[in-house]
Scaffold this active site. Structure first.
Site, PDB file in Angstrom:
ATOM      1  N   ASP A  10       0.836  -1.213   0.000  1.00 57.42           N
ATOM      2  CA  ASP A  10       0.000   0.000   0.000  1.00 57.42           C
ATOM      3  C   ASP A  10       0.870   1.263   0.000  1.00 57.42           C
ATOM      4  O   ASP A  10       1.979   1.257   0.524  1.00 57.42           O
ATOM      5  CB  ASP A  10      -0.932  -0.031   1.225  1.00 57.42           C
ATOM      6  N   ASN A  36     -11.045  -2.452  -5.348  1.00 56.87           N
ATOM      7  CA  ASN A  36     -10.267  -1.474  -6.121  1.00 56.87           C
ATOM      8  C   ASN A  36     -10.930  -1.088  -7.456  1.00 56.87           C
ATOM      9  O   ASN A  36     -10.529  -0.108  -8.084  1.00 56.87           O
ATOM     10  CB  ASN A  36      -8.834  -1.967  -6.367  1.00 56.87           C
TER      11      ASN A  36
HETATM   12  C1  IPE Z   1      -5.455  -2.663  -0.207  1.00 57.38           C
HETATM   13  O1  IPE Z   1      -5.108  -1.329  -0.362  1.00 57.38           O
HETATM   14  C2  IPE Z   1      -5.418  -3.363  -1.517  1.00 57.38           C
HETATM   15  C3  IPE Z   1      -4.087  -3.509  -2.119  1.00 57.38           C
HETATM   16  C4  IPE Z   1      -2.946  -3.165  -1.598  1.00 57.38           C
HETATM   17  C5  IPE Z   1      -4.103  -4.128  -3.416  1.00 57.38           C
HETATM   18  P1  IPE Z   1      -6.222  -0.202  -0.528  1.00 57.38           P
HETATM   19  O2  IPE Z   1      -5.479   1.081  -0.664  1.00 57.38           O
HETATM   20  O3  IPE Z   1      -7.152  -0.543  -1.611  1.00 57.38           O
HETATM   21  O4  IPE Z   1      -6.992  -0.285   0.863  1.00 57.38           O
HETATM   22  P2  IPE Z   1      -7.900   0.778   1.611  1.00 57.38           P
HETATM   23  O5  IPE Z   1      -8.933   1.248   0.624  1.00 57.38           O
HETATM   24  O6  IPE Z   1      -7.028   1.891   2.051  1.00 57.38           O
HETATM   25  O7  IPE Z   1      -8.476   0.025   2.767  1.00 57.38           O
HETATM   26  C1  IPE Z   2      -1.574   0.271  -3.350  1.00 56.20           C
HETATM   27  O1  IPE Z   2      -1.349   1.637  -3.411  1.00 56.20           O
HETATM   28  C2  IPE Z   2      -1.798  -0.322  -4.705  1.00 56.20           C
HETATM   29  C3  IPE Z   2      -3.194  -0.713  -4.963  1.00 56.20           C
HETATM   30  C4  IPE Z   2      -4.172  -0.685  -4.120  1.00 56.20           C
HETATM   31  C5  IPE Z   2      -3.489  -1.172  -6.300  1.00 56.20           C
HETATM   32  P1  IPE Z   2      -2.545   2.679  -3.393  1.00 56.20           P
HETATM   33  O2  IPE Z   2      -2.923   3.001  -4.786  1.00 56.20           O
HETATM   34  O3  IPE Z   2      -3.643   2.219  -2.521  1.00 56.20           O
HETATM   35  O4  IPE Z   2      -1.822   3.934  -2.739  1.00 56.20           O
HETATM   36  P2  IPE Z   2      -2.462   4.972  -1.718  1.00 56.20           P
HETATM   37  O5  IPE Z   2      -3.032   4.192  -0.589  1.00 56.20           O
HETATM   38  O6  IPE Z   2      -3.508   5.725  -2.475  1.00 56.20           O
HETATM   39  O7  IPE Z   2      -1.312   5.831  -1.310  1.00 56.20           O
HETATM   40 MG    MG Z   3      -4.083   2.450  -0.571  1.00 54.76          MG
END
Ligand code: IPE
Ligand code: IPE
Ligand code: MG
Length: 255
Positions: free
Chosen positions: A34, A82
């Site tokens: 993340d 997502n």
């Molecule tokens: C969790 O991260 C999913 C992945 C890392 C693929 P998210 O960024 O989607 O999670 P939330 O929305 O902050 O809980």
């Molecule tokens: C994790 O990074 C990757 C996926 C969930 C695909 P994020 O895209 O959630 O990054 P933040 O949380 O917005 O920084």
């Molecule tokens: Mg995230």
């Protein structure tokens, strides 16, 4: 000459530390990668640049885990939630596996990595499904480290799908409801016979599972770091592993 000697001496404690990680490593390490978006934002870059940097980090982490001797690694790449993101971001994320495997597949095969996917890959765009199938095909005879990519993965969806799968056995008369045990149910999950994760790492400071391995992580150790995924280095990984090694796992018992 002297410089080289100093370099060697300086290297030694680090090597020792790495060596001391041997034994008591997680049999299954799971990572919630993340913070890609925030990494990009902080640099004034578009979010996709963060995802690209995150992909490069993933490549390195697979190498690190293989070198350290971790038998199974699961990487949360795309959750069932997502899809709520803007369409252009989702499209970009769905293109990344092609770029990733195009550049990595030879090295993965050479390392003997068995690639697997968990999550409902049948709902991915066709071009993403194609790379999933090609990758499975290329690595099907490997017998080294298992790397599971969680793509369109959600723990609740997985449990519902396992329940349906068992219900089908009952409907077909090959099982009765009384045959259902935790062990049998687990076989219907996408992780099948893999061991449960011993350690779940989440980067970027968030302290939640976000629907990741909610069944399998029942007794996992958790390790959270503020480090954003594209900045996750071998040193951070080793810090997590050392802390894991210091944990007392009791599984409800007394030792
Ligand atoms: C969790 O991260 C999913 C992945 C890392 C693929 P998210 O960024 O989607 O999670 P939330 O929305 O902050 O809980
Ligand atoms: C994790 O990074 C990757 C996926 C969930 C695909 P994020 O895209 O959630 O990054 P933040 O949380 O917005 O920084
Ligand atoms: Mg995230």
């Amino acid at each position: 000459m002297l410089n080289r000697l100093f370099a060697r001496i300086r290297k030694r404690p680090h090597e020792k530390e790495r060596f001391s990680l041997e034994g008591n490593l997680p049999a299954h390490l799971a990572i919630i990668m993340d913070g890609n978006g925030r990494w990009a934002n902080r640099r004034g870059l578009p979010r996709f640049a963060g995802h690209h940097a995150g992909m490069k980090r993933m490549r390195q982490v697979i190498r690190d885990c293989d070198e350290l001797g971790i038998p199974c690694l699961t990487l949360y790449a795309f959750s069932t939630e997502n899809w709520k993101r803007p369409q252009d971001e989702v499209e970009y994320l769905m293109r990344l596996p092609e770029e990733f495997f195009a550049s990595e597949i030879d090295e993965l095969v050479e390392r003997g990595v068995r690639v697997r996917f968990i999550g409902d890959t049948s709902k991915l765009p066709q071009h993403t499904q194609d790379i999933v199938h090609r990758t499975l095909e290329r690595t099907k005879d490997s017998n080294g480290m298992i790397v599971n990519f969680a793509l369109n993965y959600g723990g609740r969806a997985e449990i519902v799908s396992a329940a349906k799968s068992f219900a089908r056995e009952v409907a077909a008369g090959t099982a009765t409801w009384d045959d259902l045990t935790e062990e049998r149910f687990q076989q219907h999950l996408s992780t099948g016979s893999l061991p449960d994760p011993d350690l779940v790492i989440r980067t970027s400071g968030e302290m939640r599972l976000s629907n990741f391995l909610i069944w399998q992580a029942a007794y996992a150790e958790f390790w959270f770091t503020d480090v954003l995924w594209p900045d996750f280095t071998r040193d951070v990984l080793e810090q997590a592993l050392r802390e894991f090694q210091g944990r007392k796992r009791r599984f409800g018992g007394l030792k």
